[in-house]
Scaffold this active site. Structure first.
Site, PDB file in Angstrom:
ATOM      1  N   CYS A   1       1.897   1.687   8.335  1.00  0.00           N
ATOM      2  CA  CYS A   1       1.914   1.883   6.787  1.00  0.00           C
ATOM      3  C   CYS A   1       1.080   2.570   5.711  1.00  0.00           C
ATOM      4  O   CYS A   1       0.617   3.490   5.167  1.00  0.00           O
ATOM      5  CB  CYS A   1       2.160   0.459   5.854  1.00  0.00           C
TER       6      CYS A   1
ATOM      7  N   HIS B   1      -1.275  -1.956  -0.122  1.00  0.00           N
ATOM      8  CA  HIS B   1      -1.624  -1.374   0.646  1.00  0.00           C
ATOM      9  C   HIS B   1      -2.943  -0.787  -0.684  1.00  0.00           C
ATOM     10  O   HIS B   1      -3.052   0.378  -1.277  1.00  0.00           O
ATOM     11  CB  HIS B   1      -1.917  -0.742   2.058  1.00  0.00           C
TER      12      HIS B   1
END
Ligand code: A2P
Length: 334
Positions: A130, A243
């Site tokens: 990710c 994130h």
């Protein structure tokens, strides 16, 4: 138009649930779906596209009924065992685990960056980590224009990336705060609530974590720059989803500040949010629920001749996992 039959493996997990949601949103040419998880979830009922489906236990013969595509997000061990079985039965696997990412026979794909690599697949395609996905979406246009010499990654990663147990640790920490309640940690070594943990995945002999190593190696593979100088520090922070990353980039070639911003603005998959006089920059709560990569805080690194700092935020469960995998599948559909 051709229609397809697809399997979602790990359908009850955080990424699997998001895959179901993205599939509902996209309305792709799919005539049949099957949802697999472990024995524990077998028989559980889920609602998908207004119909009821039963979760099936993943078994060695699960792929005997012909699937065109299987989206795997059920951990490395499950991928290692079942992806080759699925591929041997003619199913194209898009695998979210790290198992095959560095295998030279397996393309590692971010559609905005290197979709042409997908043609070399032998039945298995890997979805990158990710943190790597959002980073390379931002880096690729800059690599093309100015050629990157060195990258320094510092990440601020949400708990959703650690699965359901990671989310539970933050939720339980929030609930317990104030009440001074004791609670058992399910995922992390230390409380994630009120802490930043510089530890994602396992530690390696060289002092780095596996997450840091993944970012380094996967960036090199996706950008086709095997010798690119990269270093990384990956940190878990008490954020539920999306994130954030600080990326310091040194270029081989000189750049104009405005042209660099324009380059980012004109690139696929990127939204530039950078208006510091109005205090506008990318934040996790804005990125969550979207498939875009947000870039801001774009400023020259004045400590070197040809460097820039950028702040990159994206939904790690959508663009960082489920949506990226589904974009790859969409590309392969006729
Ligand atoms: P289950 O819910 O039945 O355990 P997360 O990372 O969010 O915890 O999700 C992991 C996903 O992988 C879940 O859907 C989980 O199913 C699935 N899974 C774990 N182990 C296996 C296995 N051996 N076979 C199939 N699915 C598995």
């Amino acid at each position: 138009m051709k229609e397809y039959k697809i399997a979602v493996v790990g359908a009850t997990g955080v990424v699997g649930e998001m895959m179901r949601r993205v599939l509902e949103e996209k309305k792709l040419p799919i005539y049949e779906y099957a949802f697999f998880a472990s024995k524990k979830s077998a028989g559980k009922k889920i609602t998908f596209m207004n119909s009821e489906y039963e979760i099936k236990e993943l078994k060695e013969d699960s792929f005997d009924e012909k699937f065109d595509f299987a989206l795997f997000s059920a951990g490395g061990e499950t991928s290692k065992k079942y992806s080759p079985i699925a591929a041997s039965k003619g199913c194209i696997v898009i695998d979210n685990s790290s198992t095959f990412r560095m295998d030279e026979n397996v393309p590692l794909i971010v559609p905005e960056v290197n979709i042409e690599d997908v043609k070399k697949h032998n039945g298995i395609i890997a979805n990158p980590n990710c943190s790597t996905i959002q980073a390379v979406v931002a880096l690729k246009p800059l690599e093309d224009k100015y050629k990157i010499k060195r990258i320094v990654y510092s990440t601020y990663q949400a708990v959703s990336g650690a699965g359901k147990h990671g989310i539970n640790d933050l939720e339980n920490g929030i609930k317990a705060y104030g009440d001074k309640k004791i609670y058992d940690l399910e995922k992390f070594k230390y409380e994630i609530f009120n802490n930043c943990l510089p530890h994602i995945d396992v530690f390696l002999d060289n002092g780095y974590t596996k997450e840091e190593e993944k970012m380094i190696n996967e960036t090199r593979k996706i950008l086709h720059r095997p010798d690119l100088k990269i270093t990384a520090t990956t940190v878990r922070v008490p954020v539920m989803n999306s994130h954030s990353e600080s990326i310091n980039i040194e270029f081989e070639n000189q750049f104009e500040d405005e042209q660099l911003v324009e380059t980012l603005k004109n690139s696929k998959g990127i939204i530039v949010k950078d208006k510091i006089k109005d205090e506008i920059y990318p934040i996790a709560t804005v990125a969550s629920g979207t498939d875009d990569v947000y870039v801001g805080r774009i400023r020259r690194d004045n400590s070197i001749e040809k460097g820039v700092n950028i702040w990159v935020v994206a939904d790690n469960i959508r663009k960082g996992a489920a949506s990226n995998a589904i974009q790859i599948m969409e590309y392969l559909m006729d």
